[in-house]
Design an enzyme around this catalytic site. Structure first.
Site, PDB file in Angstrom:
ATOM      1  N   GLU A   1     -77.128  86.690 -21.506  1.00  0.00           N
ATOM      2  CA  GLU A   1     -77.391  85.625 -20.534  1.00  0.00           C
ATOM      3  C   GLU A   1     -78.831  85.593 -20.052  1.00  0.00           C
ATOM      4  OE1 GLU A   1     -74.501  87.247 -20.543  1.00  0.00           O
ATOM      5  OE2 GLU A   1     -73.054  85.620 -20.747  1.00  0.00           O
TER       6      GLU A   1
ATOM      7  N   HIS B   1     -64.294  85.515 -12.897  1.00  0.00           N
ATOM      8  CA  HIS B   1     -64.414  84.322 -13.730  1.00  0.00           C
ATOM      9  C   HIS B   1     -64.071  83.067 -12.936  1.00  0.00           C
ATOM     10  CE1 HIS B   1     -64.243  87.289 -16.977  1.00  0.00           C
ATOM     11  NE2 HIS B   1     -64.565  86.363 -17.841  1.00  0.00           N
TER      12      HIS B   1
HETATM   13  C1  LIG Z   1     -71.513  88.577 -19.563  1.00  0.00           C
HETATM   14  C2  LIG Z   1     -70.455  87.781 -20.238  1.00  0.00           C
HETATM   15  N1  LIG Z   1     -70.793  86.754 -21.026  1.00  0.00           N
HETATM   16  C3  LIG Z   1     -69.858  86.025 -21.640  1.00  0.00           C
HETATM   17  C4  LIG Z   1     -68.532  86.306 -21.480  1.00  0.00           C
HETATM   18  C5  LIG Z   1     -67.458  85.474 -22.155  1.00  0.00           C
HETATM   19  N2  LIG Z   1     -66.791  86.308 -23.163  1.00  0.00           N
HETATM   20  C6  LIG Z   1     -65.628  86.932 -22.919  1.00  0.00           C
HETATM   21  S1  LIG Z   1     -65.145  87.916 -24.174  1.00  0.00           S
HETATM   22  C7  LIG Z   1     -66.484  87.475 -25.084  1.00  0.00           C
HETATM   23  C8  LIG Z   1     -66.678  88.034 -26.438  1.00  0.00           C
HETATM   24  C9  LIG Z   1     -66.783  89.507 -26.423  1.00  0.00           C
HETATM   25  O1  LIG Z   1     -67.005  89.977 -27.711  1.00  0.00           O
HETATM   26  P1  LIG Z   1     -66.948  91.506 -28.021  1.00  0.00           P
HETATM   27  O2  LIG Z   1     -67.847  92.250 -27.103  1.00  0.00           O
HETATM   28  O3  LIG Z   1     -67.188  91.683 -29.465  1.00  0.00           O
HETATM   29  O4  LIG Z   1     -65.458  91.942 -27.640  1.00  0.00           O
HETATM   30  P2  LIG Z   1     -64.113  91.419 -28.251  1.00  0.00           P
HETATM   31  O5  LIG Z   1     -63.682  90.238 -27.463  1.00  0.00           O
HETATM   32  O6  LIG Z   1     -64.360  91.083 -29.675  1.00  0.00           O
HETATM   33  O7  LIG Z   1     -63.181  92.557 -28.074  1.00  0.00           O
HETATM   34  C10 LIG Z   1     -67.292  86.589 -24.389  1.00  0.00           C
HETATM   35  C11 LIG Z   1     -68.538  86.011 -24.911  1.00  0.00           C
HETATM   36  C12 LIG Z   1     -68.204  87.364 -20.621  1.00  0.00           C
HETATM   37  N3  LIG Z   1     -66.947  87.666 -20.339  1.00  0.00           N
HETATM   38  N4  LIG Z   1     -69.175  88.085 -20.037  1.00  0.00           N
END
Ligand SMILES: Cc1ncc(C[n+]2csc(CCOP(=O)(O)OP(=O)(O)O)c2C)c(N)n1
Ligand SMILES: Cc1ncc(C[n+]2csc(CCOP(=O)(O)OP(=O)(O)O)c2C)c(N)n1
Ligand SMILES: [Mg+2]
Ligand SMILES: [Mg+2]
Lengths: 328, 330, 330, 328
Positions: free
Chosen positions: D64, D133
């Site tokens: 971000e 959220h």
């Molecule tokens: C700081 C932040 N940015 C964006 C999000 C929205 N978001 C939730 S899960 C996710 C993807 C996470 O990917 P990863 O770290 O690979 O974990 P996974 O969901 O694959 O287990 C995103 C972008 C968030 N929760 N927090």
């Protein structure tokens, strides 16, 4: 309390609080940029690393997110971190850790955890540090349930409040004014704790209630002195803690004066002054004999140049002018 | 295979099944019946990492997880009913209904919480490790996150601080190939994720996350080393999420068959059944019994959770503020 | 040495002197006479990086710098009087007195600004590079920062994005050994700073920052490559700051003689005089003339700046809001 | 305007604005997490990557600070980035880029630069996404001079305001409500721009001025309908832009009604409601026949569980109750 104590500078009051709490409780630990050998850019931690060692007083990398986030994690396991963010402007880098994590961790877990962390930071302008090293963003943190916010002015208060903040089991944002570390005031020798959430009447008066905090309180007191000569009696209230806000003390005063001026160095729009006025008029408009007034910084980023910065920041004259308006 | 090893394997198998059935309940029953709100992030396909890593932890250790936390929390022993109830928003939930699926926590099990703000658990885990170290306690902290979290500034700052201060924390990255819809190659300039540790001089390894015994063995060794040396480490496990990112994912971003194919080849539960149970000559009947047993356990926890009361709105702000023990002089 | 090379060297020498005298004026005259406010961060000792790197830039390139920006901005041609006036807070300053020493900027020279929020210029430079690329322009962006900035999350996120999106930006890290009082070994887990690029698959090099020709040559090659390939790179230059972090630094954190010793050995200006001017048989008188000439130039700019008017408080909010060209219907 | 247009959902209105501006101006570019093939977690960018290509519509890493910081840099060189931060809560990670850089870069340079960047983000609760959220932190950005802040409710307004935000040469924080993307409303076929800083009277009335925005405006309208049956005539004002705030429209209304209720989903303390009340009473207390009132979220992090979340958030009943108090 009879012993007014000796005169110390504001930085010394902070240092005293840190030192006393570190002596009292091993779990109090500090980190932040340049707080070790250097003693902090404003000298608030001078000598603490020598006294308590490099484990308990750590210089940190330029990593505000981690400085604050690590504090939250350490607090969850029973430490009492007191971290320094070098300028309050950089709290923006630590905002997630403070406002999303520290403020909410306990509530979201259904009360399982405590986050006894203190986030200290020098705020405010007046020394020519320009727009990115001068902000007052206390209202940001006041807006987030789960945080306490403290903005002391007098050295004695700073020490007593910081000690309480450290012992508090909730996260506390503790803002010190960067142009105020060399301000002198009395501080009792013996230990003193001041409760968070309790305002202090700095000057009693009967015509106008003037609420102000942090360094700006000095201008409020100056204006009160000036106006006394004009025959206006001002009650000056220092909330000291902005969240939770001690509205009762303000209302008690308004019951006498019926007139309200709030002055702070932060911008007016959505500042704590707006909140105080809103709370007063929402529940107690009948107390008011005149429209309340705010005195705060001009709505622009703080400029560097001295005449511009002076024009941008509120001072005793601005406050006096506002008071004159409400007593008119 | 030695008998203890077989015992262990069966233990892991049970735990993986428990997670799988728990999440299948969410997917197949709670979702269509609208028994939860917001979104729930399932780890179907990733159970080997959860179970292998969490079982390598000692009782005195702590863990931090993410929005995708069911595997870690259940493997650590979170009460099934309490977890279900939390996801249903009931007052008997592990967080009294305040947190929901993205926020499972249980202090009594050393589960310091789930952090759905991606990356933000990494400094917090680092801080918990600092506390352990300063308190002279012997535990370590295990911090789970996805590969997407490695792009956050919080991750970088915390890795440096953990390595700089020699903190007993192991970072376990589950590379399930996607961050919501964003595949590695769209979000990361380099795909050797373990290399992200190089700049901090931190030990790091990349491993297969589909083989629970391998995960367990490697984690045991790494956790043990961190325990002894108080040096952090990064483990990247390659795994795969078979279902959508969360329970309302269109999955438009990956080829239709990709998940099915990877599942057929790599499902970590089938893997145990095939490679190990067969090899170890475990009676197939025993596997069936185990499945029935666990399914029953999950079902009955679910049923109990479903009967739990809703939180009383009058208690809304309860627990927000910690009572402080500060006593202030006059 | 070829005559053009000697010409170049003399040119660099002049520029380094101009920066040095500019800052000595701040240190020895403006500081005791309180002619500026806040703090001013001097690059005395680091001029070779500024001059070598900035001269390797083309006219169409852009630069971002930090609180320690006098070297970069003056090397790029910032008007001495405008810079002095800005630091004095006068209305003729390059930023009309709004910015001060930490915020020198000059759009007409492609100096997109100085960012004293450590690390925050790195994503901004990356964004400027994205703009150049999308606009099909041929420039690159050069982003200067100190080694301390490498610990910021902003740095990490931007490195990844620059490498991921193939953006024409070169990150120039001036490792002057300290971030205020904090030496590398207190703030970084690993001291091979160039390794921080490994995890992004980004090219990186570590070089001597005291030899202006070497800096220039290496930067020319790297900038050229980035210009052609639109791939970012990281260059780490080892240098040293001879004076305090800013103009009110106690310098308690380093041994008293450290700065003096490094200065004696490594001052990049003496280095030019000794190693090159002697080698190249430049008449010593010529060097003296140059010094007198530049000193005079700095002095007279300073004097003119000193006579400039203060900003009118009535203009305080001028320039805060950009006039928008939006015309709204009905 | 005669053509009310067809009914579209809020997400479609956002998409239309983005699409129209991208067609009109090559310098409009987008990035954010999952905005490409996925179309954004709330579908606001569906199809845009297909139409405009991967260069102009980029999926971004979970970064971000860089998403926002890169936008500032690109804006300085003449691009018009419109970036999406997936949840407004994560604006805290982008706060430095937005509030320290974008807001101040022009001023600090003495007016040399422009930062025409838009920071879009879904805010708000109501769908069980819990404390991290669901936040509404519009007041944070309103507090920082140099930023404009827009919080539309109606699809038509969202499209017209987003288009203006994109064309504005100043940085704009544009907050959409995450539980509101499927809300339907009319949207004219032809292009329409709405000026930033101009409020809209959504319902005329004579007894009470009710100010509300974003999704919460729906509850205000619902309350107005309800109270009409009780014989109370409510004027409902949607400021749409919170900074700069169109106080004049509110004052005009108050000149008729003399009674003010402000309702928003954000927390009360230092929220925009406080600011509106403070501005009204500071300069125009004489307009008020009764004490103004705020209706907003209960002061705690937003809980997950449905009955708790419902209790925490303001609704039409809460608003109606407040209105009844001020007309009493
Ligand atoms: C700081 C932040 N940015 C964006 C999000 C929205 N978001 C939730 S899960 C996710 C993807 C996470 O990917 P990863 O770290 O690979 O974990 P996974 O969901 O694959 O287990 C995103 C972008 C968030 N929760 N927090
Ligand atoms: C985000 C942020 N944190 C802290 C500071 C305070 N600060 C100003 S300069 C500085 C040290 C910077 O060190 P480095 O990046 O090495 O640059 P140098 O000053 O050595 O040129 C610090 C910590 C800041 N300006 N910004
Ligand atoms: Mg992933
Ligand atoms: Mg440095």
């Amino acid at each position: 309390m009879t012993d007014r104590g000796r005169e110390v500078v504001f930085a010394q009051a902070i240092r005293t609080a840190l030192r006393e709490e570190m002596q009292r409780d091993e779990s109090v630990i500090l980190w932040g940029q340049d707080i070790g050998v250097y003693g902090g850019v404003y000298g608030a931690t001078t000598g603490l690393q020598r006294e308590f060692g490099e484990d308990r007083v750590r210089d940190a990398p330029i990593s505000e997110m981690a400085i604050a986030g690590v504090a939250v994690g350490a607090a969850l396991l029973g430490m009492r971190p007191v971290v320094e963010i070098m300028y309050a402007d950089f709290l923006m880098h630590a905002a997630d850790a403070i406002a999303n994590q520290a403020a909410k961790w306990r509530f979201m877990s259904g009360g399982q955890f405590k986050v006894p962390a203190v986030f200290r930071s020098p705020a405010g302008g007046g020394s020519g540090y320009a727009a990115q090293h001068s902000q007052n963003i206390e209202s940001w943190f006041c807006h987030i349930p789960g945080l306490k916010v403290v903005c002391p002015c007098m050295p004695r208060d700073a020490r007593g409040l910081l000690k309480s903040a450290i012992r508090d089991d909730n996260p506390v944002v503790f803002l010190e004014h960067k142009s105020h570390y060399t301000y002198r005031g009395p501080m009792p020798k013996e230990e003193e704790l001041l409760p968070l959430g309790k305002a202090d009447v700095k000057r009693e008066g009967t015509d106008v209630t003037l609420v102000s905090w942090s360094r700006n309180l000095l201008w409020a007191l100056e204006a009160a002195d000036k106006l006394r000569e004009e025959g206006v009696s001002i009650e000056v209230i220092d909330p000291m803690t902005l969240f939770p806000l001690d509205l009762d003390t303000i209302l008690e005063s308004l019951a006498k004066t019926g007139r309200l001026v709030v002055s702070h160095e932060a911008h007016a729009f959505c500042g704590v002054g707006a909140e105080i006025i809103a709370q007063v008029v929402e529940g107690h408009m009948d107390l008011l004999k005149a429209a309340p007034k705010r005195v705060s910084a001009v709505a622009c980023p703080l400029p560097y140049s001295e005449p511009l910065e002076k024009a941008a920041l509120p001072d005793a004259d601005d406050i006096a002018a506002a008071v004159r308006q409400v007593v008119r | 295979m030695r008998p203890e090893r077989i015992e262990q394997l069966i233990h892991f198998y049970r735990d993986m099944l428990r997670i799988r059935y728990f999440e299948e309940k969410i997917l197949n029953h709670m979702l269509p019946n609208r028994l939860f709100r917001g979104s729930s992030h399932l780890c179907i396909g990733q159970e080997a990492v959860s179970v292998g890593a969490v079982h390598a932890m000692e009782e005195e250790d702590y863990l931090f997880t993410t929005h995708r936390n069911h595997g870690h929390t259940l493997a650590r022993g979170m009460d099934l009913e309490g977890a279900f109830a939390e996801i249903m928003g009931r007052t008997t939930g592990v967080c009294r209904g305040r947190g929901g699926s993205m926020h499972l926590a249980d202090a009594s099990l050393g589960i310091l919480g789930a952090n759905p703000v991606v990356g933000s658990n990494i400094p917090m885990a680092t801080g918990a490790a600092l506390a352990l170290k300063m308190q002279g306690r012997k535990g370590i902290v295990v911090c789970f996150f996805g590969e997407g979290a490695m792009n956050t500034g919080a991750c970088h700052e915390a890795f440096n601080m953990a390595a700089l201060w020699d903190l007993p924390v192991v970072f376990v990255c589950e590379n399930n190939k996607y961050a919501i819809s964003v595949a590695e190659d769209i979000s990361m300039s380099d795909h050797e994720l373990q290399d992200r540790a190089v700049g901090y001089g931190m030990e790091s390894y990349r491993l297969d996350g589909m083989n629970v015994l391998e995960v367990y063995d490697f984690c045991s060794a790494t956790f043990g080393r961190t325990r002894r040396t108080s040096r952090p480490a990064l483990l990247v496990f390659d795994t795969y999420r078979f279902v959508g990112h969360h329970t309302s994912d269109s999955e438009r971003y990956r080829p239709k068959d990709e998940a099915i194919e990877v599942f057929r080849e790599k499902d970590p539960i089938h893997f145990v059944e095939r490679e190990f149970l067969e090899d170890c000559h475990v009676d197939p009947e025993q596997a069936v019994d185990i499945r029935i047993d666990i399914k029953q356990e999950v079902e009955s926890a679910f049923e109990r959770a479903l009967e739990a009361p809703w939180p009383d709105p009058a208690t809304l702000t309860q627990g927000l503020w910690a009572e402080s023990e500060v006593t202030c002089g006059d």
